[in-house]
Design an enzyme around this catalytic site. Structure first.
Site, short mmCIF file in Angstrom:
data_model
loop_
_atom_site.label_atom_id
_atom_site.label_comp_id
_atom_site.label_asym_id
_atom_site.label_seq_id
_atom_site.Cartn_x
_atom_site.Cartn_y
_atom_site.Cartn_z
N VAL A 190 20.47 40.87 45.24
CA VAL A 190 20.76 40.02 46.38
C VAL A 190 21.21 40.85 47.59
O VAL A 190 21.39 42.05 47.49
CB VAL A 190 21.86 38.98 46.03
CG1 VAL A 190 21.40 38.04 44.93
CG2 VAL A 190 23.17 39.68 45.64
N ASP A 238 41.37 39.23 43.90
CA ASP A 238 40.61 38.46 42.91
C ASP A 238 40.77 39.10 41.53
O ASP A 238 41.79 39.73 41.25
CB ASP A 238 39.14 38.41 43.35
CG ASP A 238 38.48 37.08 43.00
OD1 ASP A 238 38.31 36.81 41.80
OD2 ASP A 238 38.14 36.32 43.93
N SER A 290 35.36 28.98 46.53
CA SER A 290 35.47 30.45 46.48
C SER A 290 34.24 31.10 47.10
O SER A 290 34.34 32.09 47.84
CB SER A 290 35.58 30.92 45.03
OG SER A 290 36.81 30.58 44.47
N ASN A 296 39.04 23.02 44.85
CA ASN A 296 37.88 22.47 44.13
C ASN A 296 38.18 21.18 43.38
O ASN A 296 37.49 20.83 42.42
CB ASN A 296 37.36 23.51 43.12
CG ASN A 296 36.82 24.74 43.80
OD1 ASN A 296 36.19 24.66 44.85
ND2 ASN A 296 37.07 25.90 43.22
N HIS A 353 34.31 36.62 38.54
CA HIS A 353 34.55 35.88 39.78
C HIS A 353 34.65 36.81 40.99
O HIS A 353 34.01 36.60 42.02
CB HIS A 353 35.84 35.05 39.64
CG HIS A 353 36.10 34.12 40.77
ND1 HIS A 353 36.80 34.50 41.90
CD2 HIS A 353 35.78 32.82 40.96
CE1 HIS A 353 36.90 33.48 42.72
NE2 HIS A 353 36.28 32.43 42.19
#
Length: 377
Positions: free
Chosen positions: A182, A132, A319, A256, A165
């Site tokens: 999180v 990535d 993704s 997407n 990203h």
């Protein structure tokens, strides 16, 4: 005595028109199990520049002059595939606001049953490579799980993420379960930042192939590929095949564009697990590309995860869905280390929950579920 080259060397003095002065990056795969020495010798004698050999893939990447030389190499007895390099772009359909840092469990983590699986496994010892934009490895929700990485674009620099990203994807896979931010699907997984995309979210196919070679060399168990493109690249297919044969499970985004019938590469390859996106209402996301090659669905809409500068952000895209499947795969593999890549893929699919009134084109085997999968083998 050194044998003569199979092809006459490229002579820069014989440039007869401007086109011959130009060079183009090409990817060349040597035939499986064929030693690369003769091919290397001929490439060197043909003045191919910036030549790099990828040991685990038995492939070369280099700058070829724009003349008939590349066509000659197509007929080389040791060459399996050769093609031009291309650009790949990460596309995010929706980028939401930066959100507060108080501890929370994102809806996607709950939807895939991760919490119910944590009693049995939290992904410890499983090596996950994230190809990535890099990872913000100083993020307090990630730093404990970042075990290494590489900057494919510039090996002298760290694989730090200046885009966001890759950091977001990494958080969904393996954010630490603490009092902050999180929690990822596999909160004790070993994450590796494999930076092949720059800060603008673009990459060269050759760099992605180098990233796959690095993944094999450094014994990744799972590789997360939250990107896609439309070009049917034969050299990329060969890289994927050789990585699978080396025991790497590869999970990829369906795309997407919101179209039906043809998902993107590398998800379209049989050797990968292709993932589409669902929303909180268990509907296929409008942006999710679907087709007969889809294997699984996972949460991918309005997903909150880690972001650079010690922050958190909401993103949408296939993704994000891929990251959920990667995390579940890590949970399973951590508990059942004996599973092959084929067996692990089968557990993921056989334990998925099918959505009603939605075709297999859109969801494959169904929505990935860690709580069921962890008890399946």
């Amino acid at each position: 005595m050194t044998p003569p080259p199979l092809f006459p060397p490229f002579d820069p003095r014989k440039r007869n028109h401007p086109g011959q002065r130009e060079y183009i990056n090409k990817i060349l795969f040597v035939k499986p199990k064929v030693p690369p020495f003769r091919c290397y010798h001929d490439l060197i004698n043909s003045k191919i520049t910036n030549l790099k050999y990828l040991k685990k893939l038995n492939a070369f990447i280099g700058l070829f002059p724009k003349n008939s030389l590349a066509e000659q190499f197509r007929h080389h007895p040791d060459v399996f595939q050769i093609e031009d390099d291309i650009d790949v772009q990460i596309f995010i359909p929706f980028k939401g606001k930066i959100v507060p840092k108080t501890q929370m469990i994102p809806w996607g983590i709950e939807r895939v049953g991760a919490q119910k699986a944590w009693y049995y496994s939290q992904g410890k010892g499983v090596r996950v490579g994230v190809i990535d934009t890099g990872i913000a490895f100083d993020h307090p929700d990630l730093e404990r799980n970042i075990k290494g990485g590489v900057n494919i674009i510039n090996p002298l620099l760290s694989p730090y993420d200046y885009n966001g990203h890759g950091t977001h994807v990494a958080g969904t896979i393996g954010a630490v379960n603490n009092e902050y931010g999180v929690v990822g699907v596999a909160p004790k997984v070993d994450l590796f930042a494999i930076k092949a995309f720059n800060k603008d979210g673009t990459a060269k196919l050759s760099d992605i192939i180098k990233a796959i070679d690095w993944s094999i060399e450094n014994e990744m168990d799972i590789v997360n590929m939250s990107f896609g493109f439309n070009e049917p690249s034969p050299t990329f297919r060969e890289a994927i095949i050789r990585a699978q044969q080396a025991g790497v499970l590869m999970i990829a985004a369906s795309g997407n564009k919101g179209t039906r019938g043809r998902i993107e590469y590398p998800a379209q390859f049989d050797e990968t697990i292709a993932v589409s996106s669902i929303n909180e209402k268990n509907q296929i996301s409008n942006f999710s590309t679907i087709g007969p090659q889809v294997d699984l669905a996972a949460p991918g809409e309005k997903i909150i995860s880690t972001w650079p500068n010690n922050s958190f952000r909401e993103l949408s895209g296939t993704s994000m869905a891929v990251a959920h499947v990667t995390g579940v795969a890590a949970l399973i593999l951590s508990r059942y280390r004996q599973l092959s890549t084929y067996e692990l893929a089968e557990v993921l699919k056989s334990s998925a929950i099918r959505l009603k009134n939605i075709s297999s084109f859109a969801q494959g085997a169904g929505v990935v579920n860690a709580a069921i999968a962890i008890r399946s083998p």
